[in-house]
Scaffold this motif. Structure first.
Motif, short mmCIF file in Angstrom:
data_model
loop_
_atom_site.label_atom_id
_atom_site.label_comp_id
_atom_site.label_asym_id
_atom_site.label_seq_id
_atom_site.Cartn_x
_atom_site.Cartn_y
_atom_site.Cartn_z
N THR A 122 -16.14 16.73 -0.57
CA THR A 122 -17.28 15.83 -0.61
C THR A 122 -18.39 16.46 -1.47
N ARG A 123 -19.41 15.67 -1.77
CA ARG A 123 -20.50 16.18 -2.61
C ARG A 123 -21.25 17.31 -1.95
N ASP A 124 -21.24 17.38 -0.61
CA ASP A 124 -21.94 18.47 0.07
C ASP A 124 -20.98 19.59 0.47
N GLY A 125 -19.77 19.59 -0.09
CA GLY A 125 -18.89 20.73 0.04
C GLY A 125 -17.89 20.74 1.17
N TRP A 126 -17.86 19.70 2.01
CA TRP A 126 -16.83 19.62 3.04
C TRP A 126 -15.47 19.36 2.38
N LYS A 127 -14.42 19.96 2.93
CA LYS A 127 -13.06 19.68 2.49
C LYS A 127 -12.37 18.85 3.56
N LEU A 128 -12.15 17.57 3.23
CA LEU A 128 -11.55 16.63 4.18
C LEU A 128 -10.04 16.58 3.97
N CYS A 129 -9.33 16.55 5.08
CA CYS A 129 -7.87 16.55 5.02
C CYS A 129 -7.33 15.12 4.97
N LEU A 130 -6.48 14.85 3.99
CA LEU A 130 -5.82 13.55 3.85
C LEU A 130 -4.33 13.70 4.15
N TYR A 131 -3.76 12.67 4.75
CA TYR A 131 -2.33 12.62 5.05
C TYR A 131 -1.75 11.39 4.35
N HIS A 132 -0.55 11.53 3.81
CA HIS A 132 0.01 10.47 2.98
C HIS A 132 1.46 10.19 3.37
N TYR A 133 1.73 8.94 3.74
CA TYR A 133 3.10 8.46 3.95
C TYR A 133 3.50 7.66 2.71
N ILE A 134 4.32 8.27 1.87
CA ILE A 134 4.73 7.66 0.61
C ILE A 134 5.86 6.67 0.86
N PRO A 135 5.79 5.46 0.31
CA PRO A 135 6.87 4.49 0.51
C PRO A 135 8.20 5.03 -0.02
N ASP A 136 9.27 4.65 0.65
CA ASP A 136 10.60 5.04 0.17
C ASP A 136 10.81 4.51 -1.23
N LYS A 137 11.48 5.29 -2.06
CA LYS A 137 11.70 4.91 -3.45
C LYS A 137 12.40 3.55 -3.52
N GLY A 138 11.74 2.63 -4.21
CA GLY A 138 12.31 1.29 -4.34
C GLY A 138 12.08 0.40 -3.14
N GLY A 139 11.48 0.99 -2.06
CA GLY A 139 11.29 0.20 -0.85
C GLY A 139 9.87 -0.24 -0.61
N GLY A 140 8.96 0.13 -1.53
CA GLY A 140 7.57 -0.25 -1.36
C GLY A 140 7.33 -1.72 -1.67
N ILE A 141 6.16 -2.20 -1.26
CA ILE A 141 5.80 -3.59 -1.48
C ILE A 141 5.19 -3.72 -2.88
N LYS A 142 5.75 -4.56 -3.69
CA LYS A 142 5.32 -4.72 -5.08
C LYS A 142 3.87 -5.22 -5.15
N ASP A 143 3.11 -4.61 -6.05
CA ASP A 143 1.72 -4.99 -6.33
C ASP A 143 0.80 -4.83 -5.12
N SER A 144 1.22 -4.04 -4.12
CA SER A 144 0.36 -3.83 -2.97
C SER A 144 -0.63 -2.72 -3.25
N ALA A 145 -1.66 -2.63 -2.45
CA ALA A 145 -2.67 -1.58 -2.56
C ALA A 145 -2.42 -0.56 -1.45
N PRO A 146 -2.94 0.66 -1.60
CA PRO A 146 -2.80 1.65 -0.54
C PRO A 146 -3.54 1.20 0.72
N VAL A 147 -3.06 1.68 1.87
CA VAL A 147 -3.67 1.36 3.15
C VAL A 147 -4.30 2.64 3.71
N LEU A 148 -5.60 2.62 3.94
CA LEU A 148 -6.31 3.77 4.48
C LEU A 148 -6.62 3.52 5.96
N LEU A 149 -6.14 4.41 6.83
CA LEU A 149 -6.38 4.30 8.26
C LEU A 149 -7.47 5.30 8.66
N VAL A 150 -8.50 4.83 9.35
CA VAL A 150 -9.68 5.65 9.65
C VAL A 150 -9.91 5.69 11.16
#
Length: 323
Positions: free
Chosen positions: A4-32
């Motif tokens: 972040t701009r004030d120097g915190w390091k935030l941890c992100l986790y990513h579940y990548i869609p299976d190759k060829g199994g993702g939804i076409k033209d979809s956007a990423p989903v961020l869970l908070v």
């Protein structure tokens, strides 16, 4: 990790869609996640009740975050400096833009889906009032209050002890939860009516969650929430912006989900948000028997209950997939 701009390091986790199994033209989903929690709030140890796993298996590109003070996120000066006070506005003005920019850059996307539980949805309200709403493909908030109708005896008792926030710099929520994990059944009996409908929660899951999810809470943040609970609506700490008073600025597609028996965020509070936002494309779902659900949902069981994957998660997925 994202800085972040004030120097915190935030941890992100990513579940990548299976190759060829993702939804076409979809956007990423961020869970908070919500207040006092980390990413396990929406991705618990048992994948059977994980919203992240559910959406990933449907082909979505799923991201989660540990906001500052939560999980594996690290403050400025870590490990020599482990504790730093912060509040809701730090989440809104520092964490949110850093996380959204990183997710969009990594995904090569121009917008994202936001799914927030409790405070995670409140952050979406505030962010949509401040930032370019074209960045939000669509938003789902789950049990996310505006602090207009909140009232409960047990919360009133805690509110009466708010003077302690001037003495204790941190609320040891994490350690208390680990102790409570020794008797998850007792936790459900004593607190279940406040945080969840007990019949929707498995004591084994409750124990896992108590051991992995809660985080200590800074007094500065809790004073802010105490002020909101004792007043009307939620505002920026410096008083320059009433978040609840400008909900009409929100125009992005928004799905609001409430638990019919939620003692922390009653449906009337969610309906207030629904009525105030200016979104043409909006939906209000109250999860209860009157609307065909097997029981009246509470607060955390909307995302962590044993029946949530069958009854609640499909509504979230369909909203995302409709956009």
């Amino acid at each position: 990790f994202v800085e972040t701009r004030d120097g915190w390091k935030l941890c992100l986790y990513h579940y990548i869609p299976d190759k060829g199994g993702g939804i076409k033209d979809s956007a990423p989903v961020l869970l908070v996640h919500g207040l006092g929690a980390n990413h396990h709030n929406l991705d618990p140890p048992d994948p059977k009740i994980s919203l992240a796993h559910y959406l990933h298996h449907r082909g979505h590109d799923v991201w989660l975050v540990d906001l500052r003070g939560a999980g594996r996120s690290r403050p400025v000066g870590w490990p020599l400096r482990r504790r730093q006070q912060f509040d809701f506005d730090d989440y809104v003005h520092r964490d949110v833009p850093a996380v959204m920019r990183r997710v969009l850059d990594e995904s090569d996307a121009s917008s994202l889906f936001w799914v927030g539980h409790s405070m995670g949805g409140m952050l979406a309200y505030a962010a949509m009032e401040i930032y370019n709403q074209d960045l939000f493909r669509a938003v789902t908030t789950v049990a996310s209050p505006a602090f207009t109708e909140m009232k409960h005896k047990m919360v009133d008792m805690a509110h009466d002890l708010r003077f302690m926030l001037n003495i204790l710099p941190w609320i040891p929520y994490r350690m208390g939860s680990k102790v409570a994990a020794l008797a998850p059944g007792l936790v459900l009996k004593s607190m279940g009516g406040v945080v969840a409908n007990p019949e929707m929660m498995d004591p084994r899951h409750v124990r896992q969650l108590l051991l992995t999810t809660p985080v200590d809470l800074p007094a500065r943040l809790m004073r802010q929430f105490a002020e909101w609970y004792g007043g009307h609506g939620f505002t920026r700490g410096d008083g320059l912006l009433d978040y609840y008073d400008h909900l009409d600025r929100i125009t992005a597609p928004v799905q609001l989900i409430a638990g019919a028996a939620d003692a922390l965020t009653p449906p009337a509070d969610i309906r207030f948000v629904y009525d105030q936002i200016s979104s043409v494309d909006k939906d209000l779902l109250i999860c209860g028997r009157e609307n065909g659900f097997s029981a009246d949902y509470g607060h955390i069981d909307l995302v962590l209950g044993t029946r949530a994957p069958a009854e609640v998660f499909p509504h979230i997925a369909r909203w995302i997939e409709a956009h």
